[in-house]
Design a protein around this motif. Structure first.
Motif, PDB file in Angstrom:
ATOM      1  N   ASP A 158       0.819  -1.222   0.000  1.00  0.00           N
ATOM      2  CA  ASP A 158       0.000   0.000   0.000  1.00  0.00           C
ATOM      3  C   ASP A 158       0.848   1.266   0.000  1.00  0.00           C
ATOM      4  OD1 ASP A 158      -2.170  -1.594   0.043  1.00  0.00           O
ATOM      5  OD2 ASP A 158      -2.700  -1.259   2.155  1.00  0.00           O
ATOM      6  N   VAL A 186       5.452   2.057  -4.751  1.00  0.00           N
ATOM      7  CA  VAL A 186       4.835   2.425  -6.031  1.00  0.00           C
ATOM      8  C   VAL A 186       5.351   1.460  -7.089  1.00  0.00           C
ATOM      9  CG1 VAL A 186       4.312   4.341  -7.583  1.00  0.00           C
ATOM     10  CG2 VAL A 186       4.998   4.809  -5.224  1.00  0.00           C
ATOM     11  N   ASP A 223       1.160   0.451  -9.618  1.00  0.00           N
ATOM     12  CA  ASP A 223      -0.118   1.021  -9.153  1.00  0.00           C
ATOM     13  C   ASP A 223      -0.756   1.861 -10.254  1.00  0.00           C
ATOM     14  OD1 ASP A 223       0.012   0.043  -6.413  1.00  0.00           O
ATOM     15  OD2 ASP A 223       1.751   1.347  -6.241  1.00  0.00           O
ATOM     16  N   ASP A 231      -3.376   3.082  -4.219  1.00  0.00           N
ATOM     17  CA  ASP A 231      -2.632   2.140  -3.381  1.00  0.00           C
ATOM     18  C   ASP A 231      -1.133   2.412  -3.324  1.00  0.00           C
ATOM     19  OD1 ASP A 231      -5.019   0.787  -2.966  1.00  0.00           O
ATOM     20  OD2 ASP A 231      -4.753  -0.385  -4.794  1.00  0.00           O
ATOM     21  N   SER A 232      -0.770   3.654  -3.113  1.00  0.00           N
ATOM     22  CA  SER A 232       0.651   3.960  -3.029  1.00  0.00           C
ATOM     23  C   SER A 232       0.831   5.200  -2.162  1.00  0.00           C
ATOM     24  CB  SER A 232       1.215   4.218  -4.420  1.00  0.00           C
ATOM     25  OG  SER A 232       0.762   5.469  -4.867  1.00  0.00           O
TER      26      SER A 232
END
Lengths: 139, 379
Positions: B234, B237, B240, B269-270
């Motif tokens: 999460d 990177v 994503d 999500d990054s």
């Protein structure tokens, strides 16, 4: 008053012929039957289409930048000032979307090329068309 | 020896005809820009500080050549030298591609092509073609303008509406000149629509890519997140989904014109900002050879937030850029010199509180008053 009228007549005689000379005619090969109105001519000369209405490759050619006819054509047909046209081609050239019409040295060259090539379209001073081309518009 | 002569002859027979028939055309442009930050606080904004000698980052010189090949095919290459404060001018290929005419108005490009994210993206470097010295920097903050791949652009008319669609599919990888940390956009798709109706121009863009970005800051943040029980996936990177939506309008009313653009960028999500928005509203007024202009631009970045049962983990803002707002006012003038050169002067007042923290973690508002002058030409 007399001087004023004389000056006006003199000025008119010097200016009006030049204005008349700046009128342009758009010419194509005699075999070209495309319906070419001002808008269609504009689209071809701005590189927005590469075809005549109804089909057939369209390749525009122009008189030299800075000539009275080029300026008149730019204003009357393309609805742009020379500066606007330069900026327009800057965008087109440097985005790879198109290149401006090739410029020819004189009317004779344009008439010679168009008479020999049905794909070409150009503009010349009004009244200078030869039998080898067809006039499709006067501006 | 005889074989060599035969080979040479064979080479000439095959190589000469294309060289003989290809028609080469050269075009170029140049912008010499210098500037100074009149409120220099030691933190350069847009690369400008109070030292005018090294402020060449907006200067550029480019040469483009077009080889007209047969059957509606061309090769287009553009090489550009960009000013760099420390290294003088750095030279690189900006784009190089083959293009093919398709139909009456379509064009397919294959190679290194321009990604049309903004209204002025296509000719971002050709300062002569617009009124600013540089387009609004909060809006035009993306460092990637090109992709290796293919693009297809076509025009069509619907009544009085002239429309153009430009689709680019490819990949962008940063290099050492542009960024020191690897930045990679894979499966990069850009869909650009633009339309003109009389004096009104509209454009809309959607783009997406799988984003890869790796830096010491991201690695450190991922480690911190792991300790807080947050999955590293999460934070890092790596593949994503990044999305870009943009739109713009320009209306010309006699000697006046109004221009506006707006964008929204997200990377899911990054650790990269949850949402970045930016835009500007501007006007120009033409008076003979002079163009006067004013622009207000604004931007906002909303940082990614992480919460969990035991508390909240907040990545440090300086890892990849933090939350905050930025705004600027640009006022300038352009004087056309002949039909292919222009002199420009403009002043930008910018306020920015993004990504600047004190050692105690408090935000610092950074301001700048940048005066720039430029001489631009195209040939």
């Amino acid at each position: 008053m007399k001087y004023l009228i004389s000056s006006f007549v003199l000025a008119s005689s010097l200016i009006l012929p030049q204005l008349a000379l700046a009128e342009v005619e758009v010419v194509v090969h005699p075999s070209n039957s495309a319906a070419l109105d001002k808008d269609a001519i504009k689209r071809i000369f701005l590189g927005k289409t590469r075809a005549f209405p109804g089909g057939g490759e369209a390749v525009p050619i122009a008189l030299k930048e800075g000539s009275a006819e080029n300026q008149e054509f730019t204003k009357s047909v393309l609805s742009k000032t020379p500066k606007q046209l330069k900026a327009y081609w800057a965008k087109m050239v440097f985005t790879g979307k198109g290149t401006p019409p090739r410029q020819m040295d004189g009317t004779a060259k344009i008439l010679e090329l168009i008479a020999a090539n049905p794909n070409l379209i150009g503009f010349i001073p009004a009244g200078s068309a030869s039998g080898g081309v067809k006039v499709v518009g006067k501006f | 020896m005889r074989n060599r002569i035969l080979w040479a002859l064979a080479f000439c027979m095959f190589a000469a005809p294309p060289f003989a028939t290809a028609e080469l055309q050269f075009n170029g442009f140049a912008s010499i820009v210098n500037g100074i930050d009149l409120e220099d606080d030691g933190n350069p904004v847009e690369g400008y500080n109070s030292d005018t000698v090294n402020n060449l980052q907006d200067s550029k010189v480019a040469l483009q050549w077009t080889a007209d090949l047969d059957k509606g095919m061309r090769f287009v290459g553009q090489i550009m030298a960009k000013g760099s404060g420390d290294d003088g001018y750095l030279l690189k290929y900006d784009w190089a591609y083959f293009d093919f005419n398709i139909g009456d108005s379509g064009k397919l490009k294959v190679g290194k092509v321009r990604t049309p994210l903004y209204k002025y993206s296509d000719y971002l470097d050709v300062g002569f073609a617009y009124h600013w010295i540089t387009p609004p920097q909060i809006m035009y903050s993306g460092s990637f303008n090109n992709a290796d791949g293919a693009g297809y652009q076509f025009n069509f008319e619907t009544g009085a509406l002239e429309q153009s669609v430009n689709i680019v599919i490819g990949r962008y990888q940063s290099n050492d000149i542009e960024r020191v940390t690897p930045f990679d956009l894979r499966n990069f798709i850009t869909l650009n629509w633009s339309a003109t109706m009389g004096d009104h121009e509209f454009n809309a863009v959607y783009a997406q890519a799988d984003v890869y970005f790796d830096s010491a800051g991201v690695t450190a943040a991922a480690a911190g997140a792991g300790a807080a029980g947050i999955p590293a996936a999460d934070v890092i990177v790596a593949g994503d989904l990044g999305q870009f939506v943009g739109m713009g309008y320009k209306g010309t009313f006699g000697d006046m014109a109004v221009i506006t653009e707006y964008k929204i960028v997200t990377v899911q999500d990054s650790i990269i900002a949850e949402e970045e928005t930016g835009g500007y509203v501007g006007a120009t007024y033409n008076m003979g050879d002079y163009t006067y202009h004013i622009t207000y631009e604004f931007g906002s970045t909303k940082a990614q937030t992480y919460s969990q049962a035991g508390g909240a983990f907040q990545p440090t803002a300086d890892s990849v850029g933090g939350e905050g707002d930025a705004s600027a006012i640009i006022i300038g003038a352009r004087k056309d010199i002949g039909v292919s050169s222009a002199f420009k002067a403009e002043i930008t007042s910018q306020t920015n509180d993004q990504a600047t923290l004190t050692s105690a973690g408090a935000k610092v508002e950074r301001t700048a008053l940048i005066l720039k002058v430029a001489l631009e030409t195209m040939f």
